[in-house]
Design an enzyme around this catalytic site. Structure first.
Site, PDB file in Angstrom:
ATOM      1  N   HIS A   1       0.853  -1.193   0.000  1.00  0.00           N
ATOM      2  CA  HIS A   1       0.000   0.000   0.000  1.00  0.00           C
ATOM      3  C   HIS A   1       0.890   1.245   0.000  1.00  0.00           C
ATOM      4  O   HIS A   1       1.982   1.229   0.570  1.00  0.00           O
ATOM      5  CB  HIS A   1      -0.898  -0.027   1.249  1.00  0.00           C
ATOM      6  CG  HIS A   1      -1.890   1.078   1.276  1.00  0.00           C
ATOM      7  ND1 HIS A   1      -1.564   2.354   1.691  1.00  0.00           N
ATOM      8  CD2 HIS A   1      -3.188   1.105   0.926  1.00  0.00           C
ATOM      9  CE1 HIS A   1      -2.649   3.111   1.581  1.00  0.00           C
ATOM     10  NE2 HIS A   1      -3.648   2.384   1.129  1.00  0.00           N
TER      11      HIS A   1
ATOM     12  N   ASP B   1     -11.062   2.002  -1.466  1.00  0.00           N
ATOM     13  CA  ASP B   1     -10.171   2.827  -0.649  1.00  0.00           C
ATOM     14  C   ASP B   1     -10.964   3.616   0.394  1.00  0.00           C
ATOM     15  O   ASP B   1     -10.657   4.774   0.689  1.00  0.00           O
ATOM     16  CB  ASP B   1      -9.299   3.769  -1.491  1.00  0.00           C
ATOM     17  CG  ASP B   1      -8.019   4.170  -0.769  1.00  0.00           C
ATOM     18  OD1 ASP B   1      -7.756   3.618   0.322  1.00  0.00           O
ATOM     19  OD2 ASP B   1      -7.295   5.029  -1.282  1.00  0.00           O
TER      20      ASP B   1
HETATM   21 MN    MN Z   1      -5.645   3.048   0.485  1.00  0.00          MN
END
Ligand code: MN
Length: 368
Positions: free
Chosen positions: A181, A304
């Site tokens: 990430h 997200d």
């Molecule tokens: Mn993210």
């Protein structure tokens, strides 16, 4: 809206945190300066009282209330949860190791309560590679989590460094994908990103994480760990667009002697060892390009949450101008395969066809 859901929706880059990590990061921000990667990002996240940031902080700490309501409201079946960036990677060794274990216990607990709504990626402290490898063993073997999340560099070092290889060894042995990430660029590359606020999601996160992916490929890590699976968000952090040129410029085809010899071309590693997700990239031309460049089997849907809104990500994939089969792969099939997420137990959201197959009608036809 729930009447016409044609697909199971598994969102694969969904952030959360716990109060103990919030407290540790706030303490860290107060004790460090702006030259530390993610200091600016975290002091913004914790230090401002803008309504949008209040919402993000609240939604990060919530798992079972507002989050499930929003998932239900937009027809999202599963959040694959991961501790929000930069994880525990900025913290002192012992505290980072303890907090990662605590986060993973909490994840296992909430998944146990809602097994058809949540899956999770294990947090680790890569700053102590042996401890991280042991935690991967516990999180995958005992807690049955679905993979590992690492927020790009750790103390400005990248995972191609051999000292981190125990992490890859554990992940490969256990079949655990490692989701790399984004976080703010390492100190070595951060300076030019600081002006105009380019360090974070607008560009710096992508530049940092894309570099990390290219380093892994060019270092030969995947000759060492041929079954290792790396997951990148944001449709591959720019790498798919560069694959042809990276192949073209690599020593397999040129003669640059600073790079290790590799068994495959860079793009062959990317297609074999990487998966990408759509997190924060709700853009149909880019999605269609990625399907053509790396294949629909290598792409998974993500929101997200809570940094991006659920509605936009759902609409983006609902309306994607791609084949029905590809949509099924990207919405849920690939995530089930890659992360070992059990097939649906909630039949209401799985439906192959289009209109006229609401829950009521399905029940009627089934009873004949
Ligand atoms: Mn993210």
């Amino acid at each position: 809206m729930n009447e016409a859901l044609p697909y199971r929706r598994i969102a694969t880059e969904e952030a959360f945190s716990v109060p103990e990590v919030f407290a540790a990061l706030q303490e860290w921000v107060a004790g460090t300066g702006p030259d530390e990667p993610d200091h600016d990002f975290l002091s913004f996240l914790f230090g401002q009282d803008l309504p949008g940031l209040q919402r993000v902080r609240r939604q990060l700490l919530d798992l079972e209330d507002e989050r499930l309501e929003i998932m239900d409201g937009f027809g999202v079946d599963v959040h694959l949860l991961s501790l929000t960036a930069p994880g525990v990677q900025t913290l002192p060794d012992d505290r980072a190791i303890a907090l990662a274990a605590h986060v993973n216990d909490r994840l296992a607990e909430v998944i146990g309560k809602h097994p058809d709504r949540f899956a999770g990626l294990a947090a680790v402290a890569p700053q102590v590679p042996a401890a991280a490898a042991a935690e991967i063993g516990r999180a995958i073997g005992d807690l049955k989590l679905n993979g590992v999340v690492i927020n790009s560099h750790t103390r400005n070092e990248y995972l191609d460094d051999e000292k981190f290889w125990p992490i890859f060894e554990a992940a490969q042995d256990l079949g655990a994908p490692v989701y790399i990430h984004p976080r703010s660029p390492s100190a070595q590359m951060a300076q030019p990103y600081k002006r105009f606020g380019l360090e974070t999601g607008i560009y710096g996160f992508q530049a940092e994480t894309g570099l990390h992916g290219i380093r892994l490929i060019c270092s030969g890590v995947f000759d060492q760990f041929p079954r290792l699976q790396i997951v990148l968000g944001h449709l591959g952090e720019g790498i798919p667009f560069w694959l042809w040129r990276v192949d073209y410029m690599h020593p397999v085809r040129s003669s640059h002697n600073a790079r290790p010899k590799l068994e495959l071309t860079p793009s062959e590693y990317f297609k074999r060892n990487f998966k990408i997700t759509t997190s924060g990239m709700n853009w149909h031309p880019a999605l269609r390009f990625c399907i053509e460049a790396v294949g629909a089997d290598n792409i998974m849907w993500a929101i997200d949450y809570p940094y991006q809104l659920t509605e936009g990500a759902v609409q983006f994939m609902n309306e994607a101008p791609i084949s029905d089969m590809d949509k099924h792969k990207i919405f849920h099939g690939n995530a089930e395969r890659v992360f070992g997420i059990a097939p649906a137990t909630r039949p209401v959201t799985i439906r192959e066809g289009g209109g006229g197959q609401g829950p009521g009608e399905a029940a009627t036809s089934g009873s004949r």
